[in-house]
Design a protein around this motif. Sequence first.
Motif, mmCIF file in Angstrom:
data_model
loop_
_atom_site.group_PDB
_atom_site.id
_atom_site.type_symbol
_atom_site.label_atom_id
_atom_site.label_comp_id
_atom_site.label_asym_id
_atom_site.label_seq_id
_atom_site.Cartn_x
_atom_site.Cartn_y
_atom_site.Cartn_z
ATOM 1 N N TRP A 1 0.734 -1.136 0.026
ATOM 2 C CA TRP A 1 0.014 -0.107 -0.020
ATOM 3 C C TRP A 1 0.719 1.295 -0.036
ATOM 4 O O TRP A 1 0.431 2.189 -0.769
ATOM 5 N N GLU A 2 2.104 1.275 0.926
ATOM 6 C CA GLU A 2 2.691 2.463 0.787
ATOM 7 C C GLU A 2 3.641 2.525 -0.547
ATOM 8 O O GLU A 2 3.693 3.728 -1.083
ATOM 9 N N HIS A 3 3.693 1.361 -1.140
ATOM 10 C CA HIS A 3 4.563 1.359 -2.241
ATOM 11 C C HIS A 3 3.765 1.966 -3.618
ATOM 12 O O HIS A 3 4.024 2.774 -4.436
ATOM 13 N N ILE A 4 2.264 1.538 -3.623
ATOM 14 C CA ILE A 4 1.299 2.199 -4.824
ATOM 15 C C ILE A 4 1.266 3.448 -4.723
ATOM 16 O O ILE A 4 0.577 4.187 -5.728
ATOM 17 N N THR A 5 1.265 4.214 -3.380
ATOM 18 C CA THR A 5 1.136 5.687 -3.386
ATOM 19 C C THR A 5 2.421 6.565 -3.616
ATOM 20 O O THR A 5 2.299 7.621 -3.264
ATOM 21 N N ARG A 6 3.554 5.948 -4.198
ATOM 22 C CA ARG A 6 4.744 6.720 -4.302
ATOM 23 C C ARG A 6 4.341 7.793 -5.274
ATOM 24 O O ARG A 6 3.611 7.734 -6.290
ATOM 25 N N PRO A 7 4.781 9.081 -5.055
ATOM 26 C CA PRO A 7 4.173 10.213 -5.877
ATOM 27 C C PRO A 7 4.631 9.998 -7.168
ATOM 28 O O PRO A 7 4.037 10.472 -8.053
ATOM 29 N N GLU A 8 5.615 9.389 -7.842
ATOM 30 C CA GLU A 8 6.239 9.360 -9.150
ATOM 31 C C GLU A 8 5.099 8.251 -9.783
ATOM 32 O O GLU A 8 5.107 8.372 -11.161
ATOM 33 N N PHE A 9 4.142 7.764 -9.421
ATOM 34 C CA PHE A 9 3.283 6.987 -10.144
ATOM 35 C C PHE A 9 2.074 7.561 -10.203
ATOM 36 O O PHE A 9 0.965 6.725 -10.723
ATOM 37 N N THR A 10 1.955 8.785 -9.716
ATOM 38 C CA THR A 10 0.445 9.619 -9.683
ATOM 39 C C THR A 10 0.428 10.531 -10.398
ATOM 40 O O THR A 10 1.275 11.048 -10.987
ATOM 41 N N VAL A 11 -0.840 11.040 -10.560
ATOM 42 C CA VAL A 11 -1.098 12.184 -11.170
ATOM 43 C C VAL A 11 -2.447 12.980 -10.124
ATOM 44 O O VAL A 11 -3.159 12.206 -9.525
ATOM 45 N N ARG A 12 -2.340 14.344 -10.242
ATOM 46 C CA ARG A 12 -3.215 15.139 -9.356
ATOM 47 C C ARG A 12 -4.038 16.026 -10.291
ATOM 48 O O ARG A 12 -3.541 16.797 -11.130
ATOM 49 N N PHE A 13 -5.240 15.828 -10.254
ATOM 50 C CA PHE A 13 -6.001 16.742 -11.063
ATOM 51 C C PHE A 13 -6.878 17.725 -10.314
ATOM 52 O O PHE A 13 -7.641 17.569 -9.256
ATOM 53 N N LYS A 14 -6.754 19.084 -10.826
ATOM 54 C CA LYS A 14 -7.666 20.253 -10.283
ATOM 55 C C LYS A 14 -8.781 20.172 -11.157
ATOM 56 O O LYS A 14 -8.817 20.552 -12.265
ATOM 57 N N TRP A 15 -9.853 20.161 -10.537
ATOM 58 C CA TRP A 15 -11.099 20.030 -11.350
ATOM 59 C C TRP A 15 -11.507 21.680 -11.279
ATOM 60 O O TRP A 15 -11.129 22.749 -10.909
ATOM 61 N N GLU A 16 -12.477 21.872 -12.522
ATOM 62 C CA GLU A 16 -13.039 22.729 -12.972
ATOM 63 C C GLU A 16 -14.421 22.531 -13.260
ATOM 64 O O GLU A 16 -14.850 21.344 -13.346
ATOM 65 N N PRO A 17 -15.454 23.445 -13.333
ATOM 66 C CA PRO A 17 -16.837 23.276 -13.853
ATOM 67 C C PRO A 17 -16.533 22.525 -15.214
ATOM 68 O O PRO A 17 -16.010 23.310 -16.111
ATOM 69 N N GLY A 18 -17.395 21.728 -15.556
ATOM 70 C CA GLY A 18 -17.302 20.873 -16.896
ATOM 71 C C GLY A 18 -15.939 19.945 -17.014
ATOM 72 O O GLY A 18 -16.262 19.423 -18.280
ATOM 73 N N SER A 19 -15.291 19.627 -15.982
ATOM 74 C CA SER A 19 -14.383 18.738 -16.250
ATOM 75 C C SER A 19 -14.869 17.520 -16.041
ATOM 76 O O SER A 19 -15.751 17.224 -15.170
#
Length: 319
Positions: free
Chosen positions: A240-258
């Motif tokens: 569980w700690e391994h799968i959440t390593r930052p380099e495996f992830t993307v972070r999405f900033k929402w907007e209306p209509g996203s």
Amino acid sequence: MSAEVVAEVSTEEAKIQINPLSAHIGAEISDVDLSRPLPQAQIDAIRAALLKWKVVFFREQFLSHEQHVAFSTQFGELTVGHPVFGHVDGHPQIYAISKFRKATRFEGQPLLRPWMGWHTDVTAAVNPPFASILRGVTIPPYGGDTQWTNLVVAYERLSASLRSFVDGLRGVHRFAPPQGASGTDAFDKAVRDQTLVSEHPLVRVHPETGERALYVSPGFLKQVVGLAPRESQALLELLWEHITRPEFTVRFKWEPGSIAFWDNRSTAHLAPTDIFDLDFDRQLYRTTLVGDVPVGPDGRASVAINGSPVGAAAAVALN
């Protein structure tokens, strides 16, 4: 993003642009109107991008509930909105995600871990959803970002020895409806009278790409079959700690209509909790696509211990 990279991931026949957002996961798709039926070339290009980038995003898609459902059905059969928390009145395939539903999700937790909140949707079912399509409507001016992680890359970044070990393991996934919750009609057999429990491989072979993914949803996976309790706990916490390593992830900033469209077979995601510290409203809507039964590297399929498959067609096929 350079024009060269965009051109490499563009599909001329489909006339859409696919712009990767990180090294391993996430791409934004533009030059497409999701409010109308898509030509087959665009459907194929979007699906190919989904398989490659695991989650794809669209901007400025101001869809009605009917258009949201119509877009979703071009990629598969839809489930009911949510087995426990229901659906939007008059729209049984749409689930409303508001700011306040899980505001107390961590109450009573004596110790918070970095992976808490991360999950792959409904892995306690024997056939977890193939994908989800989430539409942003009321979005705060800041905060409320959602994160996804690539479970294929996470598997590939394990040592060869650990990959060989987890390839042969299976885990028990469990979900019990919260006290006082009632299931929707379509899912009553699965969640009204009994807990959903399934045994899945710890490594899932993707049915379309053949890739291997760490299938270790922190929100549902409770124990590893055949290991002592302490062994199971230690291994799962490591994974569980391994799968959440930052380099495996993307972070999405929402907007209306996203819109976010993710492959539930190869990702886990994290809903935001910072919104509970803000005064802004937040409202999104989700459709969910019926999935298949996972299969491990040894060819063994998942088995249901308690509960029914998700989706009417899936239930018929497995009976």
